[in-house]
Scaffold this active site. Sequence first.
Site, short mmCIF file in Angstrom:
data_model
loop_
_atom_site.label_atom_id
_atom_site.label_comp_id
_atom_site.label_asym_id
_atom_site.label_seq_id
_atom_site.Cartn_x
_atom_site.Cartn_y
_atom_site.Cartn_z
N THR A 10 -10.47 32.24 -34.85
CA THR A 10 -9.48 33.08 -34.18
C THR A 10 -8.94 32.33 -32.96
OG1 THR A 10 -9.08 35.21 -33.10
CG2 THR A 10 -11.28 34.27 -32.85
N HIS A 45 -27.89 35.80 -34.34
CA HIS A 45 -29.16 35.14 -34.04
C HIS A 45 -30.24 35.45 -35.06
CE1 HIS A 45 -31.47 32.59 -31.58
NE2 HIS A 45 -31.09 33.02 -30.38
#
Length: 533
Positions: free
Chosen positions: A452, A504
């Site tokens: 993006t 994560h």
Amino acid sequence: MATEIKAPNFPESVAEGTVAAWHKKPGDSVERDELIVEIETDKVVLEVVAPEAGTLTDVMVEEGDTVESEQVLGKIGEGSASGDSGSGDSDDSDKEDKPSDTASEGKAEEKKASGGNGGGGQQHEVKAPSFPESVQEGTVATWHKKVGEAVKRDEVLADIETDKVVLEVVAPADGALAEIKAEEGSQVASEEVLAIFAEGAGGDSSNNSTGADSTPHKAESSADDGSGDEKVGDKILAPAARKMVAEYDLDVAKIEGTGKGGRILKEDVQKAVKGGSAKKASGGSAAPKGTATAAPVVEGERPEKRVPMSRLRQTIAKRLVQAQQTAAMLTTYNEVDMGAVMDLRAQYKDTFLKAHDTKLGFMGFFVKAASEALKRFPDVNASIDGTDIVYHGYQDIGVAVSTDRGLVVPVLRDTDSMKIADVEKTIVDFGKRARDGKLGIDEMQGGTFTITNGGIFGSLMSTPIINPPQTAILGMHKIQERPMAVNGKVEIRPMMYLAVSYDHRMIDGKDAVQFLVTMKELLEDPARLLLDV
């Protein structure tokens, strides 16, 4: 032997669809590849065509029913229609035909009783598509045909814009529009009547036997005669506009209409109210009439506008919140000296344009650098599916594209094998079709990584949100000159902050940081992309 008509094979992310419209009924003859039924999913309308020529003998799902991938919708038998779809058919066919025939006859009689036949032909109601459960309403984006203009069967009459795609409304037969009931910009519900269509009419609206029903002159009549529009002086007002003009006591002559034929739309009145340009000479203020108490006097105008959140915006919000709630999201940052890429671009941009007929931008370099970095760090290119980790042996990179309706993410396939020119051309094409609402459902699914670019709007630094089920996203930002220490000296360099947000649960911090460092190295020395080092 009967041939089964099956629903399309839906993509993995689409669980079911809704039968929007049957274009044929039992007993009708069909040609091979002729459109029979439309299936609406939460993203796009899928057309189901006849697998072979014959006669539609069975309809096994009704309009509005929910169907699964490859479910049998109906059957086609050999032979052609007999002209009377109810005669000689099986019991099942009778059950299907009789209610619809009765309704059709009643509707036809009602049309005849009202005195309108659109030039001698039967009249039909043109309805909005049957929206899926997740879509509450649509907006009439464009009418491609005017009242009285001749059209062919299945020719596009209007575009209905929903939260995900633009749906086309086609003509049910050869003929012409007799009356438009939903103007451009108006909100419509599922299966709401948009217009009245007359078979066999067209060519000249003055020839329609409906008289004022199918000609612009209808606007000269009062609002109570069912026409919707009203003519005030030499101005034609849409119903919603007429209501606002009355509420705010405006001078119609001072309002400029932007609709077809100079018709004044609701948006034109809103603009006039905001600008204060249509107040009457008597000095009446642009405030709704009939208020119970006078509002406090405030210097200057303080307009407010309340509009419903579009369905696309609601979907985006839902997915972003879902990503933050379900992923253990963390962001790491770095900065890259864009000097080498900018020099390379400046040196070859003219040659590149002549050779490939497209401009050389920055996205091509970032996509190629990301493709190489993803090969080196497969965890960043993976996705999570429940308790499974899916490692992708290819790089499909989604590129976020901003449109007036919201953010969409079309996907570049196999970017590792694409040339920079191919990347630039495809991104330009994606951007144009995204703004026109013409992207297909398959073009926005299946990415393994997303990029993006908030820098085109001036963003200096931001934290991008992961696009599930992907596990990472790269955020690009504005190139800004900053003083940097280079070989013990201070130099002004064109720098860009890069951000990688990652899940994560899947990606360790070490891999995310090294992935971003690899991106930095490849961009600061573009020759590495050619040498694969």
